[in-house]
Write a protein that holds these residues in place. Sequence first.
Motif, PDB file in Angstrom:
ATOM      1  N   LEU A 175       6.054   2.320  -3.914  1.00 24.04           N
ATOM      2  CA  LEU A 175       5.966   2.496  -5.358  1.00 24.04           C
ATOM      3  C   LEU A 175       6.087   3.989  -5.629  1.00 24.04           C
ATOM      4  O   LEU A 175       5.213   4.772  -5.256  1.00 24.04           O
ATOM      5  CB  LEU A 175       4.634   1.958  -5.885  1.00 24.04           C
ATOM      6  CG  LEU A 175       4.306   2.223  -7.352  1.00 24.04           C
ATOM      7  CD1 LEU A 175       5.356   1.624  -8.274  1.00 24.04           C
ATOM      8  CD2 LEU A 175       2.915   1.680  -7.688  1.00 24.04           C
ATOM      9  N   LEU A 176       7.195   4.395  -6.281  1.00 22.37           N
ATOM     10  CA  LEU A 176       7.509   5.808  -6.462  1.00 22.37           C
ATOM     11  C   LEU A 176       7.572   6.183  -7.934  1.00 22.37           C
ATOM     12  O   LEU A 176       7.981   5.377  -8.776  1.00 22.37           O
ATOM     13  CB  LEU A 176       8.850   6.143  -5.812  1.00 22.37           C
ATOM     14  CG  LEU A 176       9.024   5.786  -4.332  1.00 22.37           C
ATOM     15  CD1 LEU A 176      10.468   6.044  -3.893  1.00 22.37           C
ATOM     16  CD2 LEU A 176       8.055   6.564  -3.467  1.00 22.37           C
ATOM     17  N   PHE A 177       7.186   7.425  -8.224  1.00 23.59           N
ATOM     18  CA  PHE A 177       7.290   8.012  -9.563  1.00 23.59           C
ATOM     19  C   PHE A 177       8.054   9.324  -9.415  1.00 23.59           C
ATOM     20  O   PHE A 177       7.517  10.318  -8.911  1.00 23.59           O
ATOM     21  CB  PHE A 177       5.899   8.256 -10.153  1.00 23.59           C
ATOM     22  CG  PHE A 177       5.106   6.999 -10.351  1.00 23.59           C
ATOM     23  CD1 PHE A 177       5.058   6.376 -11.586  1.00 23.59           C
ATOM     24  CD2 PHE A 177       4.415   6.420  -9.289  1.00 23.59           C
ATOM     25  CE1 PHE A 177       4.338   5.203 -11.772  1.00 23.59           C
ATOM     26  CE2 PHE A 177       3.690   5.250  -9.465  1.00 23.59           C
ATOM     27  CZ  PHE A 177       3.646   4.638 -10.704  1.00 23.59           C
ATOM     28  N   ILE A 178       9.317   9.322  -9.833  1.00 24.67           N
ATOM     29  CA  ILE A 178      10.202  10.464  -9.632  1.00 24.67           C
ATOM     30  C   ILE A 178      10.575  11.074 -10.979  1.00 24.67           C
ATOM     31  O   ILE A 178      11.050  10.370 -11.874  1.00 24.67           O
ATOM     32  CB  ILE A 178      11.492  10.052  -8.892  1.00 24.67           C
ATOM     33  CG1 ILE A 178      11.151   9.341  -7.569  1.00 24.67           C
ATOM     34  CG2 ILE A 178      12.375  11.264  -8.633  1.00 24.67           C
ATOM     35  CD1 ILE A 178      10.463  10.211  -6.557  1.00 24.67           C
ATOM     36  N   GLY A 179      10.355  12.379 -11.127  1.00 28.51           N
ATOM     37  CA  GLY A 179      10.743  13.045 -12.376  1.00 28.51           C
ATOM     38  C   GLY A 179       9.609  13.863 -12.952  1.00 28.51           C
ATOM     39  O   GLY A 179       8.791  14.442 -12.224  1.00 28.51           O
ATOM     40  N   ASP A 180       9.515  13.890 -14.279  1.00 27.46           N
ATOM     41  CA  ASP A 180       8.612  14.794 -14.989  1.00 27.46           C
ATOM     42  C   ASP A 180       7.213  14.216 -15.177  1.00 27.46           C
ATOM     43  O   ASP A 180       6.667  14.191 -16.284  1.00 27.46           O
ATOM     44  CB  ASP A 180       9.218  15.147 -16.355  1.00 27.46           C
ATOM     45  CG  ASP A 180      10.559  15.850 -16.222  1.00 27.46           C
ATOM     46  OD1 ASP A 180      10.713  16.663 -15.293  1.00 27.46           O
ATOM     47  OD2 ASP A 180      11.457  15.582 -17.041  1.00 27.46           O
ATOM     48  N   GLY A 200       2.282   4.252  -1.243  1.00 25.53           N
ATOM     49  CA  GLY A 200       1.813   4.609  -2.577  1.00 25.53           C
ATOM     50  C   GLY A 200       1.261   3.432  -3.357  1.00 25.53           C
ATOM     51  O   GLY A 200       1.061   3.522  -4.567  1.00 25.53           O
ATOM     52  N   ILE A 201       0.983   2.303  -2.670  1.00 29.20           N
ATOM     53  CA  ILE A 201       0.497   1.081  -3.317  1.00 29.20           C
ATOM     54  C   ILE A 201      -0.973   0.856  -2.944  1.00 29.20           C
ATOM     55  O   ILE A 201      -1.332   0.843  -1.766  1.00 29.20           O
ATOM     56  CB  ILE A 201       1.329  -0.141  -2.897  1.00 29.20           C
ATOM     57  CG1 ILE A 201       2.808   0.077  -3.228  1.00 29.20           C
ATOM     58  CG2 ILE A 201       0.808  -1.408  -3.575  1.00 29.20           C
ATOM     59  CD1 ILE A 201       3.713  -1.005  -2.669  1.00 29.20           C
ATOM     60  N   LYS A 206      -8.854  -4.591  -0.748  1.00 33.14           N
ATOM     61  CA  LYS A 206      -9.075  -3.906   0.527  1.00 33.14           C
ATOM     62  C   LYS A 206      -9.543  -2.464   0.322  1.00 33.14           C
ATOM     63  O   LYS A 206      -9.957  -1.810   1.284  1.00 33.14           O
ATOM     64  CB  LYS A 206      -7.789  -3.916   1.357  1.00 33.14           C
ATOM     65  CG  LYS A 206      -7.307  -5.305   1.737  1.00 33.14           C
ATOM     66  CD  LYS A 206      -6.028  -5.237   2.551  1.00 33.14           C
ATOM     67  CE  LYS A 206      -5.565  -6.636   2.949  1.00 33.14           C
ATOM     68  NZ  LYS A 206      -4.281  -6.593   3.717  1.00 33.14           N
ATOM     69  N   ASP A 207      -9.430  -1.983  -0.917  1.00 28.28           N
ATOM     70  CA  ASP A 207      -9.799  -0.614  -1.278  1.00 28.28           C
ATOM     71  C   ASP A 207      -9.083   0.407  -0.392  1.00 28.28           C
ATOM     72  O   ASP A 207      -9.674   1.345   0.128  1.00 28.28           O
ATOM     73  CB  ASP A 207     -11.312  -0.412  -1.185  1.00 28.28           C
ATOM     74  CG  ASP A 207     -11.756   0.921  -1.800  1.00 28.28           C
ATOM     75  OD1 ASP A 207     -11.041   1.426  -2.692  1.00 28.28           O
ATOM     76  OD2 ASP A 207     -12.796   1.460  -1.367  1.00 28.28           O
ATOM     77  N   THR A 208      -7.794   0.213  -0.239  1.00 21.96           N
ATOM     78  CA  THR A 208      -7.010   1.124   0.585  1.00 21.96           C
ATOM     79  C   THR A 208      -5.533   1.033   0.211  1.00 21.96           C
ATOM     80  O   THR A 208      -5.118   0.130  -0.513  1.00 21.96           O
ATOM     81  CB  THR A 208      -7.188   0.800   2.081  1.00 21.96           C
ATOM     82  OG1 THR A 208      -6.554   1.808   2.872  1.00 21.96           O
ATOM     83  CG2 THR A 208      -6.554  -0.553   2.424  1.00 21.96           C
ATOM     84  N   GLU A 209      -4.749   1.957   0.710  1.00 24.56           N
ATOM     85  CA  GLU A 209      -3.301   1.905   0.565  1.00 24.56           C
ATOM     86  C   GLU A 209      -2.748   0.890   1.552  1.00 24.56           C
ATOM     87  O   GLU A 209      -3.138   0.893   2.726  1.00 24.56           O
ATOM     88  CB  GLU A 209      -2.710   3.293   0.829  1.00 24.56           C
ATOM     89  CG  GLU A 209      -1.227   3.411   0.574  1.00 24.56           C
ATOM     90  CD  GLU A 209      -0.750   4.852   0.714  1.00 24.56           C
ATOM     91  OE1 GLU A 209       0.261   5.201   0.095  1.00 24.56           O
ATOM     92  OE2 GLU A 209      -1.408   5.628   1.448  1.00 24.56           O
ATOM     93  N   VAL A 210      -1.860   0.019   1.076  1.00 25.98           N
ATOM     94  CA  VAL A 210      -1.301  -1.020   1.943  1.00 25.98           C
ATOM     95  C   VAL A 210       0.166  -0.735   2.234  1.00 25.98           C
ATOM     96  O   VAL A 210       0.836  -0.028   1.480  1.00 25.98           O
ATOM     97  CB  VAL A 210      -1.450  -2.418   1.315  1.00 25.98           C
ATOM     98  CG1 VAL A 210      -2.913  -2.816   1.252  1.00 25.98           C
ATOM     99  CG2 VAL A 210      -0.834  -2.463  -0.083  1.00 25.98           C
ATOM    100  N   TYR A 224      -0.691  -1.361  -8.266  1.00 24.46           N
ATOM    101  CA  TYR A 224      -1.444  -0.185  -8.674  1.00 24.46           C
ATOM    102  C   TYR A 224      -1.071   0.988  -7.777  1.00 24.46           C
ATOM    103  O   TYR A 224      -0.913   0.827  -6.565  1.00 24.46           O
ATOM    104  CB  TYR A 224      -2.949  -0.449  -8.577  1.00 24.46           C
ATOM    105  CG  TYR A 224      -3.431  -1.601  -9.421  1.00 24.46           C
ATOM    106  CD1 TYR A 224      -3.539  -1.477 -10.798  1.00 24.46           C
ATOM    107  CD2 TYR A 224      -3.767  -2.820  -8.843  1.00 24.46           C
ATOM    108  CE1 TYR A 224      -3.970  -2.544 -11.582  1.00 24.46           C
ATOM    109  CE2 TYR A 224      -4.204  -3.889  -9.607  1.00 24.46           C
ATOM    110  CZ  TYR A 224      -4.301  -3.741 -10.979  1.00 24.46           C
ATOM    111  OH  TYR A 224      -4.723  -4.795 -11.746  1.00 24.46           O
ATOM    112  N   SER A 225      -0.934   2.153  -8.383  1.00 28.10           N
ATOM    113  CA  SER A 225      -0.596   3.338  -7.593  1.00 28.10           C
ATOM    114  C   SER A 225      -1.810   3.812  -6.799  1.00 28.10           C
ATOM    115  O   SER A 225      -2.963   3.545  -7.155  1.00 28.10           O
ATOM    116  CB  SER A 225      -0.096   4.462  -8.506  1.00 28.10           C
ATOM    117  OG  SER A 225      -1.132   4.901  -9.367  1.00 28.10           O
ATOM    118  N   TYR A 226      -1.528   4.544  -5.723  1.00 31.44           N
ATOM    119  CA  TYR A 226      -2.579   5.069  -4.851  1.00 31.44           C
ATOM    120  C   TYR A 226      -2.586   6.593  -4.808  1.00 31.44           C
ATOM    121  O   TYR A 226      -3.612   7.204  -4.540  1.00 31.44           O
ATOM    122  CB  TYR A 226      -2.390   4.516  -3.429  1.00 31.44           C
ATOM    123  CG  TYR A 226      -3.427   4.989  -2.447  1.00 31.44           C
ATOM    124  CD1 TYR A 226      -4.675   4.374  -2.400  1.00 31.44           C
ATOM    125  CD2 TYR A 226      -3.167   6.029  -1.562  1.00 31.44           C
ATOM    126  CE1 TYR A 226      -5.639   4.794  -1.493  1.00 31.44           C
ATOM    127  CE2 TYR A 226      -4.123   6.455  -0.651  1.00 31.44           C
ATOM    128  CZ  TYR A 226      -5.354   5.841  -0.626  1.00 31.44           C
ATOM    129  OH  TYR A 226      -6.319   6.259   0.271  1.00 31.44           O
TER     130      TYR A 226
END
Length: 286
Positions: A175-180, A200-201, A206-210, A224-226
Amino acid sequence: MKRDTPPISRRTALRTVAGAALTTIAGCMNTNGNSGTPSNGSPSQNDQGPLQRVAVDGTAIVVELSEDTEISQVNLVQPDGEQFGQRDVATGVQQVSFEIGTSYAPGEYRVLALEGEETVQESALSVQPDLSIVEMGIGKNQPEEMWDSSSDKISKEAFVSVENQGNGPDAITQLLFIGDVPYPSDEEGTNYDENNDVSGIYDPEKDTEVDEVVIEPGEQLTLYSYRSPFAFVRGEGTSCESEEQTGSFEVILETRVGANRVSNPYSIHYSASEEFDNCEITISED
């Protein structure tokens, strides 16, 4: 990124369509080679021959057989013509399945019903995921859409609603967020857009990045972002300034089976602020 002198009216992101629905979407071929799938896309029943129904269910191809079938074997052939697998059919068995997971090749699969060495019936099934981003938002602006509206952590995170309108499962691996954005996924921020080991997920259970999230045919789910894409960090991404700012960014999903990337463009607006991390953010879909 450009600065705006006149104020811009605040626009909030669309609300999330909650819930996830699992749907079996597939097609069958009858003994004459004609499509047995009705116009509404639901699997059809075959009144003749041992293959009554061929469909995708979750991450498996399921084959339902007639009650009085006398076939001894069912084979699954993948799009490149190679055999994917075979299942022996004992007396009284009315269903067999082939687990394709999320590492399969999309395309047309063929199901062969055999009695000994003879092919009694053949059916074809197209298996292809079709992912799209329904909406996204920032936790600070829409806390009710996050996993815990009372947590301070969610203010820096984002939610992304994703739907699979295809008839094949897939896995979302990044899950990526590219830009401003304040803290982008590229070299101006967390720098994980090219790192396949970082998704990034976030998984609230699990309360962690998967590593990945599986999305089945007909399912809609919320990611959801991490990596806190909307956290202001000095020297990274976009910071607040004394004048309003506007820009743009993309939400990108890296997937395993379908297209390499699924993306949606968005406009972003920052209010004026004398502090680098104290402006209001609003987004709208382009």
